[in-house]
Design an enzyme around this catalytic site. Structure first.
Site, PDB file in Angstrom:
ATOM      1  N   THR A   1      44.789  49.580  25.282  1.00 49.61           N
ATOM      2  CA  THR A   1      45.163  49.242  23.907  1.00 49.61           C
ATOM      3  C   THR A   1      45.283  47.729  23.748  1.00 49.61           C
ATOM      4  OG1 THR A   1      46.374  51.329  23.755  1.00 49.61           O
ATOM      5  CG2 THR A   1      46.842  49.669  22.067  1.00 49.61           C
ATOM      6  N   HIS A   2      45.855  47.072  24.757  1.00 52.57           N
ATOM      7  CA  HIS A   2      45.905  45.604  24.721  1.00 52.57           C
ATOM      8  C   HIS A   2      44.488  45.033  24.716  1.00 52.57           C
ATOM      9  CE1 HIS A   2      46.718  41.443  25.727  1.00 52.57           C
ATOM     10  NE2 HIS A   2      46.062  41.564  26.876  1.00 52.57           N
TER      11      HIS A   2
ATOM     12  N   HIS B   1      49.752  46.027  29.617  1.00 55.84           N
ATOM     13  CA  HIS B   1      48.387  45.693  30.044  1.00 55.84           C
ATOM     14  C   HIS B   1      47.568  46.965  30.251  1.00 55.84           C
ATOM     15  CE1 HIS B   1      50.240  41.707  31.027  1.00 55.84           C
ATOM     16  NE2 HIS B   1      49.074  41.296  30.545  1.00 55.84           N
ATOM     17  N   ASN B   2      47.236  47.604  29.155  1.00 50.63           N
ATOM     18  CA  ASN B   2      46.427  48.816  29.171  1.00 50.63           C
ATOM     19  C   ASN B   2      45.222  48.624  28.252  1.00 50.63           C
ATOM     20  OD1 ASN B   2      47.541  49.123  26.527  1.00 50.63           O
ATOM     21  ND2 ASN B   2      49.337  50.128  27.449  1.00 50.63           N
TER      22      ASN B   2
END
Length: 766
Positions: A493-494, A490-491
């Site tokens: 990039t997600h 969950h960063n």
């Protein structure tokens, strides 16, 4: 009802301080009990009447100071002592002495005795045994007094029978309804009371068959009053289980049944309207209650009110409320089924009972799983993703901190300033096979700003919002900095991956034809912010840990509520990054509402509700319209467009888009699918590690890094959450590429599972 009181209060009655009184004092301290000491019988009674202790310890070793039995009788003579445990401390007997009888102590009012022992541990053990035994039983008895007080003043008739259908209790409402005094019926079998001949012949057999199985029965029933008149009642019978899991009692709750001609059966009207009851209350009995399963709204306390004008206004309001046609659709359905039961054969009535049981649950859209042993991976996924935890709060406060570190890569002022290598990557962003992980590496974990600039420009977001590209760039930087780069999954990039999938769906022809530009802008913004400031832990974890966010949002959609709220807080914090500052107020309200709705739709507890509504409100009607259009020779009828463009259906479509985009990893090319599977597994492993370290409930036990099978977890996730949802979106938007990837990826995980491989990839050939 809460049956414990914290902390327990103890009264020590000792004329002199000695090792025994000290032992009990320190035992109370060790057990966490509050303790008072009294030296005389008078001060003991006075202290008890002030504090109402749960446990009293009376020194019975030295009668020269006071008579312990007399002290006990004095305390027992007070009303509060009814639920108090009184312990007698008796001297040790000599070896040659006979064991003394406890009968004199019991007759004096003592609950038990304690042979003197100055060990603090022995005293503590005695107090703890009393707390877990007699004290808790007394708490339940005390609670029973409150329950029976409520029953005595309840507006509904309540009848309690034994397992053999012998009447044990009836309340005053029963007496008023049926005309009997309780002394006339208590102790009698139900079969001894006169029956009405208006019920169908097999109704009693149907009721008995149902309740003997331990199931509730609810329906209409004719009872015969003492006067001989029949009264139709709405009845609910609930079995009560006791020791050994056997049915020990049956509780029947009865109210007059209201017919369809605005008439209520009047029972003992003169009796109810006499004495202190006002004429207005008498009139309020006649109003029609359209909601048959709702509780009578008349207040118990209002009967003795000294403000008749206020009472009149209140009853007038209640009458108007009950005359409103505000019956919920599910209530209408239940009432129709109840009516159908009255004239149905036993087998049909029992089947309809089962239908009613299902309809009265709160989880109408959630499939029922097999036992946990049959499929632990699916059960743990469902438990972790579709619930808000076990609600067991601990002393551990889980408060996460934001990782706001800035990347060293210079963020472009405009798209023209994007480095050539990144710009070349972004040329493929309209393709489903776009590799977001390559962009992550090239941008040093800052893909959201770059991809966001490209996609938002492509959809004309700046023009729609009337904001500059610099403002958009500042906003994207701010949002991306609020994601935690330390999270494996969950960063930002997600978030960029979800934004890419959302844009891909928005470009599909049927989606474009269904949504307007405001919908598109809302969808892109929602995708960008949907997991902002995610701590890398699930809602269940936050609730179990008693986190600040869980407390703030009442354990309900904790993270999703936080993402939506924080997104708007960050946006309005600084004019340089406020992309909404130039749009019309009404347009902003509509846009904000849409963004919040889409972010909240990513919460998994309502997953099946959203999918089911999409299938039943979009897929099936569209298929019917298409079939009609095919017969008439039209490829895309006006009715199809109008149907899709309704506000309610646009809402369902937007929810479905972001839900699918949020969990689209299994539909990505295999290498991307494998990488995302590894990342989410690592995040769940870290959560399990932390739950064990903090002593919290382990929400998803199968996600133990030492034992977990990643292929099994992916198979369960695809089977339970992904396949049906993407089938539904594919039927609407036509997504053949995604469905092909999904099929291939599923085969990959199945192959690994059949090989008994628990890792992301097969072992290298030996």
């Amino acid at each position: 009802m809460r049956l414990t009181q914290e902390p327990i209060q103890v009264l020590l009655v000792f004329a002199k301080e000695d090792s025994q009184s000290d032992a009990f004092w320190w035992a109370c301290d060790r057990a966490g009990f509050r303790c008072n000491i009294a030296r005389t019988p008078e001060s003991a009674v006075e202290c008890f009447l002030d504090k109402h202790h749960e446990i009293i310890v009376i020194d019975g070793r030295h009668s020269r100071y006071f008579d312990p039995e007399a002290v006990c009788r004095m305390i027992r003579a007070t009303k509060p002592s009814e639920n108090t445990v009184i312990l007698a401390v008796v001297p040790q007997k000599l070896p040659e002495q006979e064991e003394p009888s406890v009968l004199p102590l019991l007759c004096a009012g003592f609950s038990r005795r304690f042979v003197e022992n100055s060990s603090v541990a022995a005293c503590c053990n005695e107090l703890l045994q009393i707390e877990h035994g007699e004290v808790r039983c007394q708490f339940k008895l005390r609670a029973c007094n409150s329950v029976f007080t409520a029953l005595e003043h309840c507006q509904e008739a309540v009848e309690i029978t034994s397992e053999d259908h012998i009447l044990q209790y009836v309340n005053p409402a029963f007496e008023r309804m049926m005309g009997y005094q309780r002394g006339e019926v208590i102790g009698k079998e139900l079969t001894e009371l006169p029956k009405s001949d208006k019920n169908r012949a097999d109704l009693l057999d149907t009721i008995n068959t149902c309740i003997k199985k331990g199931k509730e029965w609810q329906g209409c029933y004719y009872a015969r009053k003492k006067s001989g008149d029949s009264i139709q009642q709405q009845v609910k019978i609930v079995p009560v289980f006791g020791q050994g899991g056997k049915i020990r009692h049956f509780v029947a709750i009865k109210r007059p049944h209201f017919d369809n001609n605005n008439q209520v059966h009047k029972f003992n009207k003169e009796e109810r309207c006499s004495g202190e009851h006002s004429q207005s209350e008498c009139h309020s009995l006649r109003h029609r209650d359209r909601r048959k399963d709702s509780i009578d709204a008349r207040s118990v306390s209002s009967r003795g009110s000294d403000a008749p004008s206020l009472q009149n206004r209140r009853h007038s309001s209640v009458a108007r409320i009950h005359s409103m046609t505000i019956e919920a659709p599910i209530t209408k359905v239940i009432n129709i089924i109840n009516a159908a039961q009255e004239n149905s054969p036993v087998t049909v009535a029992e089947a309809l009972d089962r239908v009613l049981e299902i309809l009265r649950t709160t989880e109408l859209y959630s499939p029922q799983l097999a036992s946990k042993e049959d499929d632990p991976h699916t059960n743990d996924l469902v438990g972790g993703l579709m619930s808000d935890g076990l609600r067991r709060l601990s002393g551990n406060e889980y408060v996460f901190s934001k990782n706001m570190s800035q990347s060293q890569l210079a963020i472009p002022v405009t798209l023209n300033d994007v480095p050539p290598s990144i710009a070349e990557m972004l040329n493929d962003e309209e393709c489903w096979e776009f590799n977001i992980l390559e962009l992550e590496a090239a941008t040093h974990k800052r893909p959201l700003t770059y991809l966001g600039l490209k996609i938002f420009t492509s959809f004309g977001v700046c023009d729609f919002l009337n904001c500059s590209e610099a403002t958009l760039r500042s906003w994207l930087q701010l949002i991306e900095a609020s994601y935690h780069s330390s999270n494996s999954y969950h960063n930002s990039t997600h978030a960029a991956d979800v934004l890419h999938a959302t844009a891909y769906f928005l470009r599909k022809e049927r989606v474009k034809g269904s949504l307007d530009q405001l919908d598109e802008v809302a969808a892109l913004i929602a995708a960008t912010v949907h997991d902002v400031d995610h701590p890398g832990r699930t809602n269940s974890f936050l609730c179990n840990a008693g986190s600040e966010l869980a407390i703030l949002y009442n354990d309900t959609a904790v993270l999703e509520s936080h993402h939506a709220a924080l997104a708007f807080q960050l946006t309005h914090r600084d004019g340089k990054s406020n992309i909404f500052k130039n749009i019309d107020r009404n347009q902003y309200r509509t846009l904000r509402q849409s963004i919040i709705d889409m972010v909240l739709a990513t919460e998994m507890t309502r997953h099946f509700e959203h999918v089911s509504k999409f299938v039943n409100s979009i897929n099936k009607p569209m298929a019917a319209i298409e079939e009609t259009s095919t017969c008439s020779g039209n490829s895309e009828s006006e009715s199809q467009t109008n149907f899709r463009n309704s506000a309610e259906n646009r809402l369902l479509i937007k929810r479905m888009l972001i839900k699918c985009a949020d969990v689209a990893n299994p539909c990505r090319p295999l290498e991307l699918c494998i990488e995302w599977a590894g990342r989410i597994s690592e995040e769940y492993f870290a959560q399990t590690d932390e739950e064990k370290r903090l002593g919290l409930p382990v929400v998803m036990p199968v996600f133990d890094r030492n034992t977990c099978s990643v292929p099994k977890s992916q198979i369960s996730f695809i089977d339970y959450f992904i396949t049906d949802m993407f089938d539904a979106l594919d039927a609407f938007a036509s997504l053949p590429v995604l469905m092909e990837h999904l099929s291939e990826n599923y085969k990959y995980w199945k192959t690994l599972d059949e090989m008994k491989c628990k890792s992301l990839r097969p072992p290298p050939p030996s």
